[in-house]
Design a protein around this motif. Structure first.
Motif, mmCIF file in Angstrom:
data_model
loop_
_atom_site.group_PDB
_atom_site.id
_atom_site.type_symbol
_atom_site.label_atom_id
_atom_site.label_comp_id
_atom_site.label_asym_id
_atom_site.label_seq_id
_atom_site.Cartn_x
_atom_site.Cartn_y
_atom_site.Cartn_z
ATOM 1 N N HIS A 185 -23.772 -40.764 -32.695
ATOM 2 C CA HIS A 185 -24.172 -41.746 -31.691
ATOM 3 C C HIS A 185 -24.334 -41.145 -30.296
ATOM 4 O O HIS A 185 -25.065 -41.690 -29.477
ATOM 5 N N LYS A 186 -23.684 -40.028 -30.017
ATOM 6 C CA LYS A 186 -23.804 -39.381 -28.701
ATOM 7 C C LYS A 186 -25.049 -38.504 -28.592
ATOM 8 O O LYS A 186 -25.405 -38.069 -27.505
ATOM 9 N N LYS A 187 -25.697 -38.265 -29.700
ATOM 10 C CA LYS A 187 -26.848 -37.361 -29.732
ATOM 11 C C LYS A 187 -28.020 -37.927 -28.927
ATOM 12 O O LYS A 187 -28.319 -39.113 -28.995
ATOM 13 N N ASP A 188 -28.671 -37.070 -28.163
ATOM 14 C CA ASP A 188 -29.927 -37.410 -27.497
ATOM 15 C C ASP A 188 -31.026 -37.171 -28.539
ATOM 16 O O ASP A 188 -31.465 -36.038 -28.755
ATOM 17 N N TYR A 189 -31.465 -38.224 -29.204
ATOM 18 C CA TYR A 189 -32.355 -38.099 -30.359
ATOM 19 C C TYR A 189 -33.700 -37.476 -30.009
ATOM 20 O O TYR A 189 -34.228 -36.675 -30.770
ATOM 21 N N ALA A 190 -34.265 -37.854 -28.862
ATOM 22 C CA ALA A 190 -35.565 -37.292 -28.466
ATOM 23 C C ALA A 190 -35.451 -35.788 -28.223
ATOM 24 O O ALA A 190 -36.306 -35.006 -28.676
ATOM 25 N N LYS A 191 -34.412 -35.363 -27.535
ATOM 26 C CA LYS A 191 -34.204 -33.937 -27.259
ATOM 27 C C LYS A 191 -33.929 -33.176 -28.557
ATOM 28 O O LYS A 191 -34.465 -32.085 -28.776
ATOM 29 N N TRP A 192 -33.105 -33.741 -29.412
ATOM 30 C CA TRP A 192 -32.770 -33.141 -30.704
ATOM 31 C C TRP A 192 -34.027 -32.971 -31.553
ATOM 32 O O TRP A 192 -34.248 -31.918 -32.148
ATOM 33 N N ALA A 193 -34.847 -34.018 -31.591
ATOM 34 C CA ALA A 193 -36.088 -33.967 -32.362
ATOM 35 C C ALA A 193 -36.997 -32.860 -31.833
ATOM 36 O O ALA A 193 -37.505 -32.030 -32.600
ATOM 37 N N LYS A 194 -37.191 -32.820 -30.528
ATOM 38 C CA LYS A 194 -38.095 -31.839 -29.924
ATOM 39 C C LYS A 194 -37.610 -30.410 -30.178
ATOM 40 O O LYS A 194 -38.405 -29.517 -30.458
#
Length: 151
Positions: free
Chosen positions: A114-123
């Protein structure tokens, strides 16, 4: 379908005989490079340590074709962090149920998820986050493969 558990695969194959099921782990699948146009990961990422979630995303990138899509469905954060009253006010009895359930199950990696920055992780792994929708009790993410991962 892919799962490490032979027991769960047996049940899945009996219930859905028209689908092919394979035993394996998401971070190292037996599938060929650029095999699929789409991959769906349901209730996977919050169950694994963060370093393995990165490996799973790298593997999804490998097995997806060109601009293939990765659909992710995970538990919504509200049920883990909101109070009972707030959950009841917003979601009614369903909110209370899922708040109660979230307090009674052992999910050691859900907070990290839940703490993950999903957009940054995806990129970072060669994807673009194109959809992020919460529909309690789940959160849906859709990622599109865009380039080679940087990791």
């Amino acid at each position: 379908g892919l799962d490490p558990s032979p027991y769960l695969l047996w049940h899945a194959a009996n219930k859905y005989p028209e689908i092919r099921f394979v035993q394996g782990v998401a971070e190292k699948t037996p599938f060929a490079q650029q095999r699929f146009e789409g991959v769906s990961a349901n209730f996977v990422f919050h169950e694994i340590p963060p370093k393995y979630s990165n490996k799973v995303l790298i593997e999804c990138h490998r097995i997806l074709k060109g601009d293939g899509l990765l659909s992710i469905c995970e538990p919504a954060p509200e049920q883990f962090y909101r109070g009972y009253w707030a959950m009841f006010k917003q979601f009614g009895l369903k909110g209370l149920y899922f708040r109660f359930l979230a307090k009674r199950v052992f999910e050691p990696f859900v907070a990290a998820w839940h703490k993950k920055d999903y957009a940054k992780w995806a990129k970072l792994h060669g994807f673009e986050l194109i959809k992020d929708v919460t529909q309690m009790p789940v959160r849906y993410l859709v990622l599109r493969k865009i380039e080679q991962p940087t990791s």
